[in-house]
Design a protein around this motif. Structure first.
Motif, PDB file in Angstrom:
ATOM      1  N   UNK A 168       0.836  -1.203   0.000  1.00  0.00           N
ATOM      2  CA  UNK A 168       0.000   0.000   0.000  1.00  0.00           C
ATOM      3  C   UNK A 168       0.872   1.255   0.000  1.00  0.00           C
ATOM      4  N   UNK A 169       1.937   1.222   0.801  1.00  0.00           N
ATOM      5  CA  UNK A 169       2.850   2.371   0.844  1.00  0.00           C
ATOM      6  C   UNK A 169       3.499   2.591  -0.524  1.00  0.00           C
ATOM      7  N   UNK A 170       3.925   1.495  -1.150  1.00  0.00           N
ATOM      8  CA  UNK A 170       4.554   1.611  -2.469  1.00  0.00           C
ATOM      9  C   UNK A 170       3.551   2.159  -3.485  1.00  0.00           C
ATOM     10  N   UNK A 171       2.297   1.676  -3.406  1.00  0.00           N
ATOM     11  CA  UNK A 171       1.270   2.145  -4.344  1.00  0.00           C
ATOM     12  C   UNK A 171       1.032   3.641  -4.205  1.00  0.00           C
ATOM     13  N   UNK A 172       1.131   4.137  -2.995  1.00  0.00           N
ATOM     14  CA  UNK A 172       0.930   5.568  -2.751  1.00  0.00           C
ATOM     15  C   UNK A 172       1.886   6.395  -3.608  1.00  0.00           C
ATOM     16  N   UNK A 173       3.098   5.899  -3.773  1.00  0.00           N
ATOM     17  CA  UNK A 173       4.091   6.644  -4.556  1.00  0.00           C
ATOM     18  C   UNK A 173       4.006   6.329  -6.047  1.00  0.00           C
ATOM     19  N   UNK A 174       3.886   5.041  -6.396  1.00  0.00           N
ATOM     20  CA  UNK A 174       3.981   4.697  -7.822  1.00  0.00           C
ATOM     21  C   UNK A 174       2.702   5.009  -8.604  1.00  0.00           C
ATOM     22  N   UNK A 175       1.548   5.089  -7.928  1.00  0.00           N
ATOM     23  CA  UNK A 175       0.321   5.387  -8.671  1.00  0.00           C
ATOM     24  C   UNK A 175       0.153   6.883  -8.907  1.00  0.00           C
ATOM     25  N   UNK A 176       1.062   7.683  -8.379  1.00  0.00           N
ATOM     26  CA  UNK A 176       0.931   9.124  -8.573  1.00  0.00           C
ATOM     27  C   UNK A 176       0.072   9.783  -7.502  1.00  0.00           C
ATOM     28  N   UNK A 177      -0.442   8.991  -6.534  1.00  0.00           N
ATOM     29  CA  UNK A 177      -1.267   9.570  -5.458  1.00  0.00           C
ATOM     30  C   UNK A 177      -0.454  10.600  -4.681  1.00  0.00           C
ATOM     31  N   UNK A 178       0.809  10.270  -4.441  1.00  0.00           N
ATOM     32  CA  UNK A 178       1.642  11.216  -3.693  1.00  0.00           C
ATOM     33  C   UNK A 178       1.839  12.508  -4.476  1.00  0.00           C
ATOM     34  N   UNK A 179       2.066  12.384  -5.790  1.00  0.00           N
ATOM     35  CA  UNK A 179       2.262  13.588  -6.614  1.00  0.00           C
ATOM     36  C   UNK A 179       1.016  14.486  -6.547  1.00  0.00           C
ATOM     37  N   UNK A 180      -0.151  13.861  -6.616  1.00  0.00           N
ATOM     38  CA  UNK A 180      -1.393  14.646  -6.532  1.00  0.00           C
ATOM     39  C   UNK A 180      -1.495  15.341  -5.175  1.00  0.00           C
TER      40      UNK A 180
ATOM     41  N   UNK B 198      -8.097   6.451  -0.309  1.00  0.00           N
ATOM     42  CA  UNK B 198      -8.341   5.004  -0.233  1.00  0.00           C
ATOM     43  C   UNK B 198      -7.038   4.281   0.104  1.00  0.00           C
ATOM     44  N   UNK B 199      -5.949   4.682  -0.578  1.00  0.00           N
ATOM     45  CA  UNK B 199      -4.661   4.025  -0.308  1.00  0.00           C
ATOM     46  C   UNK B 199      -4.210   4.314   1.127  1.00  0.00           C
ATOM     47  N   UNK B 200      -4.323   5.572   1.554  1.00  0.00           N
ATOM     48  CA  UNK B 200      -3.868   5.946   2.895  1.00  0.00           C
ATOM     49  C   UNK B 200      -4.680   5.225   3.965  1.00  0.00           C
ATOM     50  N   UNK B 201      -5.998   5.139   3.758  1.00  0.00           N
ATOM     51  CA  UNK B 201      -6.864   4.465   4.728  1.00  0.00           C
ATOM     52  C   UNK B 201      -6.509   2.992   4.840  1.00  0.00           C
ATOM     53  N   UNK B 202      -6.314   2.349   3.673  1.00  0.00           N
ATOM     54  CA  UNK B 202      -5.940   0.935   3.663  1.00  0.00           C
ATOM     55  C   UNK B 202      -4.619   0.736   4.394  1.00  0.00           C
ATOM     56  N   UNK B 203      -3.659   1.601   4.077  1.00  0.00           N
ATOM     57  CA  UNK B 203      -2.344   1.503   4.700  1.00  0.00           C
ATOM     58  C   UNK B 203      -2.442   1.613   6.224  1.00  0.00           C
ATOM     59  N   UNK B 204      -3.214   2.599   6.675  1.00  0.00           N
ATOM     60  CA  UNK B 204      -3.345   2.835   8.117  1.00  0.00           C
ATOM     61  C   UNK B 204      -3.972   1.625   8.818  1.00  0.00           C
TER      62      UNK B 204
END
Lengths: 175, 319
Positions: free
Chosen positions: B263-275, B291-297
């Motif tokens: 989930x942490x990796x997806x946050x960066x590679x899907x562009x969520x972090x850039x947004x 959604x990614x942050x909630x899942x990760x938490x």
């Protein structure tokens, strides 16, 4: 056995005989002892986690974070603290002799006291005075941040050592 | 699906994946292509993570087959020793790759010391993993045995390989060492939740005045905490392997860790972090980031909960 009854106060035995205490210790339910332990660990994460992050920020990590914006984080820390006071009471209730006969237990409580005092000072001196300049704030904050890290590390270590230093598991039963 | 199945399913990844990673990395050095380099780094990190369940399921598999006819316990021990050595090289390679991935958007050219270190460690890992695979294969396949036994390289390597029984004893012989490892495990937990957890909370809408890009600078400390926990956790597992592999809470905890890291990796590679980085203070994060942050938490807290339900640990070791 005889020696044990001399050294451990009787009221701890009485406490251990209560229904709640016995249930906490002996219940096979997943909502028994380990459930309380889960809450105690989550509370720890909520208090010390954000506080460590604030300390790091004050000590120069992630300098783009505007410190006043972290004010809300204290609400999370107070919540974590409340969780740990309640779960801590239940943990002591489950094994009162184990806790009260261990010097490390008193060390931990003392360190918790100092850590909370330090946290409150941090809140008051760094966050409640909006008029002060950033440099004045950081000059005051450094010492508090270092103490915060030291004290919480001490709390965690003393807490962890509780599992390895007890002399009585329950009244009259050595660890 | 039991441990031997899972072990066979997972154990090819570290071997083949590391070789693929080395190939990509060498290609990127020769052709100077950043995309290929980043791909190789991602492969190394993924392999470092998959190595953990591959290692853990090996202990379960061993228990299942050790009493079978034609199975030599010596061969299993040799395989385990080889695995215990290659695992650490794999994890170092993974850690170096994480550092390189962190440096990548901040430096115009790859950092030289790290490029060199990754090259050395990935090559060593590939070699050690191949040996681990080979010694593992020999347990069941008598037809491949003894081809390289007694060679100079073989005896030199077995000199460095830990004897699994000794390594295990070393971890549990002193309760203060064990207490120290557990202490570090909790401090790592605090660093992880205080940084990555707080980043997730901010994305979900807590303390919106804090810019996400600024908060992200704390994440290396969280990853360092994760590293501390990975090391102390692996050492604890090596100390009491069969104790852990029998515990369903432990198996689920490992699964939750792998998902949380994903989930942490997806946050960066899907562009969520850039947004999120582009947001002004006070602005709400987009839904996909939430959604990614909630899942990760949820997953990180599940890791804590499951870890605490690995039950008789304290009692058995403290006494």
């Amino acid at each position: 056995m005889r020696e044990a009854s001399l050294t451990v106060p009787l009221f701890l035995n009485a406490l251990e005989q209560t229904g709640l205490s016995t249930w906490l210790r002996e219940s096979e339910s997943i909502f028994g002892f380990y459930f309380i332990l889960v809450f105690h660990t989550i509370g720890l994460a909520l208090v010390v986690g954000p506080n460590a992050a604030i300390d790091l920020r004050i000590l120069g990590v992630a300098p783009e974070i505007p410190v006043p914006a972290l004010r809300n984080w204290f609400n999370l820390m107070w919540l974590g603290l409340a969780i740990n006071v309640v779960s801590g009471i239940f943990l002591v209730l489950a094994y009162p002799s184990k806790a009260f006969t261990n010097p490390d237990f008193y060390l931990k409580l003392t360190l918790v006291g100092f850590a909370i005092w330090n946290l409150q000072r941090m809140k008051r001196q760094l966050f409640d005075d909006a008029t002060q300049s950033e440099s004045a704030m950081f000059a005051k904050g450094r010492t508090l941040a270092v103490w915060s890290l030291v004290l919480w590390a001490g709390v965690i270590t003393a807490g962890r050592l509780l599992a390895y230093t007890c002399s009585y598991l329950v009244y009259g039963v050595p660890c | 699906m039991d441990f031997p199945h899972l072990h066979l399913l997972l154990n090819h990844f570290p071997i083949i994946g590391t070789i693929v990673g080395v190939g990509l990395f060498l290609t990127s050095l020769v052709a100077k292509t950043e995309d290929v380099r980043l791909s190789s780094l991602v492969v190394f990190v993924a392999m470092a993570l998959l190595t953990i369940p591959a290692f853990i399921t090996g202990v379960g598999a061993q228990e299942k087959i050790v009493s079978d006819a034609g199975i030599s316990n010596d061969l299993i021990q040799r395989h385990e020793g080889s695995a215990e050595l290659s695992v650490w090289f794999m994890e170092v390679t993974g850690a170096l790759a994480v550092i390189a991935l962190w440096q990548s958007p901040r430096r115009r050219t790859p950092v030289r010391w790290n490029t060199f270190a990754i090259l050395i460690f990935s090559l060593l890992t590939a070699g050690l993993m191949a040996r681990t695979g080979n010694t593992g294969g020999e347990i069941r396949h008598s037809e491949i045995r003894s081809a390289e036994e007694g060679t100079a390289a073989d005896s030199a390597l077995s000199h460095f390989e830990p004897s699994p029984a000794k390594f295990t004893r070393l971890m549990i012989v002193n309760k203060w060492w064990w207490a120290f490892m557990m202490d570090m495990h909790f401090i790592g937990l605090v660093l992880l939740i205080g940084t990555i957890g707080m980043l997730n909370l901010r994305v979900l809408g807590f303390s919106k005045q804090v810019p996400i890009g600024a908060l992200n600078r704390l994440v290396p400390w969280g990853i360092a905490g994760f590293g501390m926990n990975l090391i102390t956790g692996m050492l604890a597992f090596i100390g009491m392997p069969t104790f852990y592999s029998h515990d369903i809470a432990f198996v689920l905890k490992i699964a939750a860790i792998l998902l949380a890291v994903t989930a942490l990796a997806l946050f960066y590679v899907t562009g969520a972090f850039r947004d999120c980085e582009a947001l002004e203070p006070g602005e709400d994060a987009p839904l996909h980031a939430k959604i990614i942050a909630g899942t990760s938490l949820v997953l990180w807290f599940a890791v804590i909960v499951l870890g605490r339900y690995i039950q008789p640990l304290q009692d058995s070791i403290a006494r």
